[in-house]
Design a protein around this motif. Structure first.
Motif, short mmCIF file in Angstrom:
data_model
loop_
_atom_site.label_atom_id
_atom_site.label_comp_id
_atom_site.label_asym_id
_atom_site.label_seq_id
_atom_site.Cartn_x
_atom_site.Cartn_y
_atom_site.Cartn_z
N GLU A 1 -0.76 -12.73 11.26
CA GLU A 1 0.26 -13.77 11.37
C GLU A 1 1.61 -13.25 11.84
OE1 GLU A 1 -1.65 -13.22 8.79
OE2 GLU A 1 -2.58 -15.07 8.06
N GLU A 2 1.85 -11.96 11.73
CA GLU A 2 3.19 -11.47 12.01
C GLU A 2 3.24 -10.23 12.90
OE1 GLU A 2 5.14 -10.41 8.34
OE2 GLU A 2 3.69 -8.86 7.83
N MET B 1 5.65 -0.57 7.71
CA MET B 1 4.20 -0.71 7.66
C MET B 1 3.86 -2.18 7.46
SD MET B 1 4.89 2.51 6.91
CE MET B 1 4.17 4.13 7.24
N LEU B 2 3.22 -2.80 8.41
CA LEU B 2 2.71 -4.16 8.22
C LEU B 2 1.60 -4.41 9.21
CD1 LEU B 2 4.14 -5.99 10.63
CD2 LEU B 2 6.12 -5.77 9.14
N HIS B 3 0.71 -5.36 8.88
CA HIS B 3 -0.53 -5.50 9.66
C HIS B 3 -1.10 -6.90 9.70
CE1 HIS B 3 -1.76 -5.16 5.50
NE2 HIS B 3 -2.91 -5.68 5.82
N ALA B 4 -0.45 -7.89 9.07
CA ALA B 4 -1.04 -9.23 9.03
C ALA B 4 -1.09 -9.84 10.44
CB ALA B 4 -0.25 -10.14 8.09
N ARG C 1 16.49 -19.92 9.16
CA ARG C 1 15.97 -18.57 9.24
C ARG C 1 16.93 -17.53 8.66
NH1 ARG C 1 14.05 -14.69 14.14
NH2 ARG C 1 12.93 -13.31 12.76
N GLU D 1 4.88 -10.49 16.43
CA GLU D 1 6.32 -10.75 16.27
C GLU D 1 7.05 -9.46 15.90
OE1 GLU D 1 6.91 -13.83 13.38
OE2 GLU D 1 9.11 -13.82 13.54
N TYR E 1 0.81 -1.22 0.00
CA TYR E 1 0.00 0.00 0.00
C TYR E 1 0.85 1.27 0.00
CZ TYR E 1 -3.65 -3.25 1.62
OH TYR E 1 -4.54 -4.29 1.74
N ILE F 1 9.78 -6.39 18.20
CA ILE F 1 11.14 -5.97 17.85
C ILE F 1 11.21 -4.49 17.45
CG2 ILE F 1 11.87 -8.30 17.16
CD1 ILE F 1 11.63 -7.28 14.18
N GLY G 1 5.49 -6.18 0.80
CA GLY G 1 5.64 -5.21 1.89
C GLY G 1 4.52 -5.19 2.92
N THR G 2 3.28 -5.06 2.48
CA THR G 2 2.16 -5.01 3.44
C THR G 2 1.25 -6.23 3.25
OG1 THR G 2 0.93 -3.57 1.93
CG2 THR G 2 2.11 -2.50 3.71
N ILE G 3 1.87 -7.35 3.19
CA ILE G 3 1.19 -8.61 2.88
C ILE G 3 0.13 -8.98 3.93
CG2 ILE G 3 2.84 -10.06 4.13
CD1 ILE G 3 1.34 -10.72 0.66
N SER G 4 -0.93 -9.63 3.47
CA SER G 4 -1.86 -10.31 4.38
C SER G 4 -2.36 -11.54 3.64
CB SER G 4 -3.02 -9.38 4.78
OG SER G 4 -3.72 -8.97 3.64
N SER G 5 -3.13 -12.38 4.33
CA SER G 5 -3.39 -13.71 3.76
C SER G 5 -4.16 -13.65 2.44
CB SER G 5 -4.14 -14.58 4.78
OG SER G 5 -5.37 -13.98 5.13
N HIS G 6 -5.12 -12.73 2.32
CA HIS G 6 -5.85 -12.65 1.05
C HIS G 6 -4.93 -12.27 -0.10
CE1 HIS G 6 -9.18 -12.15 3.96
NE2 HIS G 6 -9.84 -12.85 3.08
N ALA H 1 12.44 -10.50 8.56
CA ALA H 1 11.88 -9.94 9.79
C ALA H 1 10.89 -10.85 10.51
CB ALA H 1 11.23 -8.58 9.50
N THR H 2 10.12 -11.63 9.76
CA THR H 2 9.12 -12.49 10.42
C THR H 2 9.05 -13.85 9.72
OG1 THR H 2 7.22 -11.85 9.04
CG2 THR H 2 7.66 -10.46 10.96
N HIS H 3 8.63 -14.84 10.48
CA HIS H 3 8.47 -16.18 9.91
C HIS H 3 7.42 -16.20 8.80
CE1 HIS H 3 10.48 -17.10 13.72
NE2 HIS H 3 10.93 -18.15 13.08
N TYR H 4 6.40 -15.38 8.96
CA TYR H 4 5.33 -15.34 7.96
C TYR H 4 5.87 -14.97 6.58
CZ TYR H 4 0.84 -13.88 5.89
OH TYR H 4 -0.26 -13.74 5.08
N ARG H 5 6.73 -13.96 6.54
CA ARG H 5 7.33 -13.55 5.27
C ARG H 5 8.21 -14.65 4.68
NH1 ARG H 5 6.90 -7.68 4.69
NH2 ARG H 5 5.19 -7.41 6.13
N MET I 1 -0.17 6.27 4.43
CA MET I 1 0.99 5.39 4.57
C MET I 1 2.25 5.97 3.93
SD MET I 1 -0.34 1.54 4.10
CE MET I 1 -1.54 0.84 5.23
#
Lengths: 269, 269, 269
Positions: free
Chosen positions: C50-51, C45-48, A137, C54, A26, C58, A67-72, A100-104, C29
């Motif tokens: 899942e993460e 910027m992130l919002h999922a 990781r 976490e 975004y 940090i 960058g601003t990922i989500s599940s959808h 930065a995160t496991h999700y990514r 943003m």
């Protein structure tokens, strides 16, 4: 081993005005669209699962940025990259903050199975992405340049793709040939989403120059290096830099690009 | 048949500072808000199903743009347009890329049942939108001007609304009266989301001038044409153009608008 | 009771380049990231879901802005603020338009249970937010300055936090000490998301100066007041203002900030 006339790739892009399907964050959407338009490509931003495959299939290239990922979005990105892979449409991965995160990390691992044409990231991201396969990781911190270059080469070989690693100097490799592009300006890291825009520009160059993705990627990097240097010379700060960068990309000519690219061939691997 | 003093509509807008509820695409949100603020309206961007009807009902106008549509947004948009229709609040449809995918076509067909006040699109979009009703799937390619004008008129008649079709020249019709507005600048297509911002500005003009939507729409188009021409004259490229456009919209006076509008009445239909 | 050398807080911020986790609205943003970068912080910027926990864990600070809220974001924001609260990471609430809908009111009431470090809003928002606890539904209209100041103080006491209320003059209070910061420029309300960017900047100042949140918040407000005044003096309108503001934030030095802050201690409460 030399880089050819990079201006030719810009001329090809402008003649083709390739339609680039962008699934990006975004923060970067507006600036990315403007980078593509200023340089000569045609951006389209859309992501609904109901239409994403239909649209990717009519695009010249696909740019994916998490960058601003989500599940959808993640699901729709996988649909899009799978479609691109099936239709031999070039696609580029920008693995923002993958360390930065496991999700990514798990998302990138999944996207990598669909054969990106190019991966564009900074040194930390390239190290982390390479670490997904080889060492668990990823690595967050900025690592020594040598390590990161080795990671870029390993990643290019493993995924049979181009890897572009950008920072003070930019590097581009297909795993065998390996170039450094110099230029740019210290103000560039003070402006958000320039790297995201560059990833989309790489997509446009590769889409318009499908048989030569290494050189096309180098041309995109060089556009940013030259335009960034020019913008920096006239800017008072990051606000005016951002404006001047779009103007400089718009004003850049193919001859300019050929004449002013600062590149070095580093080594055959 | 003449267009009246268009500056009067800008004066009314600035006196009213209408609250415009914008449900627009992610790429356009920031630039759209700035276009509204620079010209004199008050933007609000929100889309949650939990609040969208409550907010539309207190707004002066609703601006709908399907650029980065997804299912949650589509449902909320329908709630909002239904609310606007029930409360006689003017709403404007910007059918971005409606010809590109089936998903967009079915969404637009649904939204059109809730009686838009104005439809604003480019020639391809107007043709595609008209094709939804008359010829099945819409047309993607840029079509001859005459065909597109016919489609605009047909659409205006069918939905009893204003249709604004923008491009090198802009056209506005209520199905009977029909004007062409000239002006603008060749840099305009090199900047993203200008059309989206214009659709929101149309909403603001129509919201502030509810009894004269044809003239109010023409006034919005003319603001962009005049401000675009002025911005283009001072810009070095698309970056500085974007900045100069907001400044020019801000500086534009009602007298200016009346004096410099370049319009032609084309024909009575 | 005096405000200390505010420049020291800017120097600390620039030395720390704090990582600020921003969960903000789509409109803001890009501009928010640029405000943070120009001043010397590092935005993400992130919002999922899942993460988000976490990543908050940090981060040096968390900035929450409900402008374009929806249910997925609301849940993730609560996860993030809960994480920040548990890890004693400062977080800032920007309750955009909290008085406009019931949905916003109930979300803010929930977020307030997780102990914000600072609340930053305009007078209407501060009144509405205070009304959530004391008087039922919030107040939308711009209220008399005195009432709003009383609401800010009450809110600061109730939530044991700093409240920054911005407008023509800015106010900052911890419920006991109470300052007014002057400056800024009439063009500021004509540019979208400046308040959102300021809330993120408050987060960065508080993250880098954790023991002195009142003074750190005042320093952030003063940065905007000084940079805004300078930008306004060179701007032709809201387009060039926005560019000049980022340049001015970048150029602002700690000595500058100390020397040019226009503050008044108003009263001990």
């Amino acid at each position: 081993m030399t880089l050819p006339q990079l201006g030719d790739y810009l001329a090809t892009l402008r003649a083709a005005t390739p339609l680039i399907h962008c699934m990006t964050n975004y923060v970067a959407m507006n600036s990315t669209a403007n980078v593509l338009l200023a340089t000569g490509a045609s951006p389209a931003m859309l992501h609904a699962p109901e239409e994403v495959a239909e649209f990717t299939a009519i695009s010249a290239g696909l740019s994916i940025n998490i960058g601003t990922i989500s599940s959808h979005w993640a699901d729709a990105m996988f649909t899009a990259t799978t479609t691109a892979d099936q239709h031999s449409i070039p696609w580029v991965l920008d693995p923002v903050a993958v360390g930065a995160t496991h999700y990514r990390q798990s998302l990138c691992a999944k996207l990598l199975t669909t054969n990106p044409s190019v991966i564009r990231g900074n040194a930390s991201e390239i190290l982390a992405l390479n670490g997904l396969a080889s060492q668990g990781r990823g690595v967050d911190s900025t690592a020594a340049s040598g390590q990161a270059v080795d990671a870029a080469i390993a990643l290019a070989k493993q995924h049979n793709c181009i890897v572009a690693m950008t920072g003070e100097s930019d590097w581009v490799t297909d795993g065998t040939q390996h170039y450094r592009i110099n230029g740019g300006h210290p103000l560039m890291p003070q402006v958000t989403t320039l790297g995201c825009g560059l990833s989309a520009l790489v997509t446009a160059f590769v889409a318009a120059n499908r048989d030569t993705p290494l050189e096309a990627t180098a041309a995109a990097l060089s556009c940013f290096s030259i335009a960034g240097e020019r913008a920096g010379n006239s800017a008072q700060g990051p606000g005016s830099f951002q404006v001047a960068l779009l103007d400089a990309l718009y004003q850049l000519t193919p001859d300019d690009l050929t004449a002013h690219t600062q590149w070095e061939a580093r080594r055959a691997v």
